[in-house]
Design a protein around this motif. Structure first.
Motif, PDB file in Angstrom:
ATOM      1  N   ALA A  46       1.571  27.400 -11.715  1.00 39.29           N
ATOM      2  CA  ALA A  46       0.465  26.448 -11.611  1.00 39.29           C
ATOM      3  C   ALA A  46       0.249  25.738 -12.945  1.00 39.29           C
ATOM      4  O   ALA A  46       0.502  26.297 -14.005  1.00 39.29           O
ATOM      5  N   ALA A  47      -0.222  24.510 -12.871  1.00 46.30           N
ATOM      6  CA  ALA A  47      -0.577  23.747 -14.067  1.00 46.30           C
ATOM      7  C   ALA A  47      -2.094  23.672 -14.126  1.00 46.30           C
ATOM      8  O   ALA A  47      -2.739  23.307 -13.145  1.00 46.30           O
ATOM      9  N   ILE A  48      -2.657  24.016 -15.258  1.00 45.72           N
ATOM     10  CA  ILE A  48      -4.103  23.972 -15.427  1.00 45.72           C
ATOM     11  C   ILE A  48      -4.429  22.989 -16.541  1.00 45.72           C
ATOM     12  O   ILE A  48      -4.149  23.263 -17.709  1.00 45.72           O
ATOM     13  N   PRO A  49      -4.997  21.848 -16.196  1.00 44.95           N
ATOM     14  CA  PRO A  49      -5.356  20.901 -17.250  1.00 44.95           C
ATOM     15  C   PRO A  49      -6.551  21.421 -18.036  1.00 44.95           C
ATOM     16  O   PRO A  49      -7.542  21.860 -17.443  1.00 44.95           O
ATOM     17  N   LEU A  50      -6.442  21.412 -19.328  1.00 45.80           N
ATOM     18  CA  LEU A  50      -7.527  21.858 -20.193  1.00 45.80           C
ATOM     19  C   LEU A  50      -7.928  20.701 -21.092  1.00 45.80           C
ATOM     20  O   LEU A  50      -7.092  19.929 -21.531  1.00 45.80           O
ATOM     21  N   ALA A  51      -9.208  20.582 -21.359  1.00 40.77           N
ATOM     22  CA  ALA A  51      -9.707  19.505 -22.214  1.00 40.77           C
ATOM     23  C   ALA A  51     -10.867  20.033 -23.041  1.00 40.77           C
ATOM     24  O   ALA A  51     -11.470  21.044 -22.703  1.00 40.77           O
ATOM     25  N   ARG A  52     -11.160  19.337 -24.108  1.00 39.55           N
ATOM     26  CA  ARG A  52     -12.323  19.698 -24.904  1.00 39.55           C
ATOM     27  C   ARG A  52     -13.580  19.418 -24.109  1.00 39.55           C
ATOM     28  O   ARG A  52     -13.621  18.526 -23.262  1.00 39.55           O
ATOM     29  N   ALA A  53     -14.621  20.142 -24.398  1.00 39.32           N
ATOM     30  CA  ALA A  53     -15.895  19.943 -23.711  1.00 39.32           C
ATOM     31  C   ALA A  53     -16.443  18.557 -24.037  1.00 39.32           C
ATOM     32  O   ALA A  53     -16.315  18.073 -25.157  1.00 39.32           O
ATOM     33  N   ALA A  54     -17.039  17.929 -23.058  1.00 43.98           N
ATOM     34  CA  ALA A  54     -17.640  16.608 -23.258  1.00 43.98           C
ATOM     35  C   ALA A  54     -18.861  16.729 -24.157  1.00 43.98           C
ATOM     36  O   ALA A  54     -19.588  17.715 -24.115  1.00 43.98           O
TER      37      ALA A  54
END
Length: 73
Positions: A46-54
């Motif tokens: 699976a691919a899990i997109p991760l991003a910094r918190a807004a």
């Protein structure tokens, strides 16, 4: 502080999101479940997109289509 979880069959394996430990699919496992960390499992491949918190409403998300005028009739 421990929890019994069933990890569905159909995947090659499941991975603990936090530690990376591998678990067999289609089986029930007893895992640590402290109050401070939710047991979270990810299906192999699976691919899990991760991003910094807004930063609230001030953060702007880049959108490749800025000018919507071109799409109006």
């Amino acid at each position: 502080t421990r929890r019994s979880v069933y990890l569905p069959a159909g995947a090659q394996a499941w991975f603990d999101f936090h530690s990376g430990a591998r678990f067999a699919a289609g089986q029930t496992h007893v895992v640590d479940a402290p109050w401070s960390t939710l047991p979270l499992f990810v299906r192999a491949g699976a691919a899990i997109p991760l991003a910094r918190a807004a930063d609230g409403a001030r953060q702007r998300h880049d959108d490749p289509v800025r000018d919507t005028q071109q799409f109006r009739s």
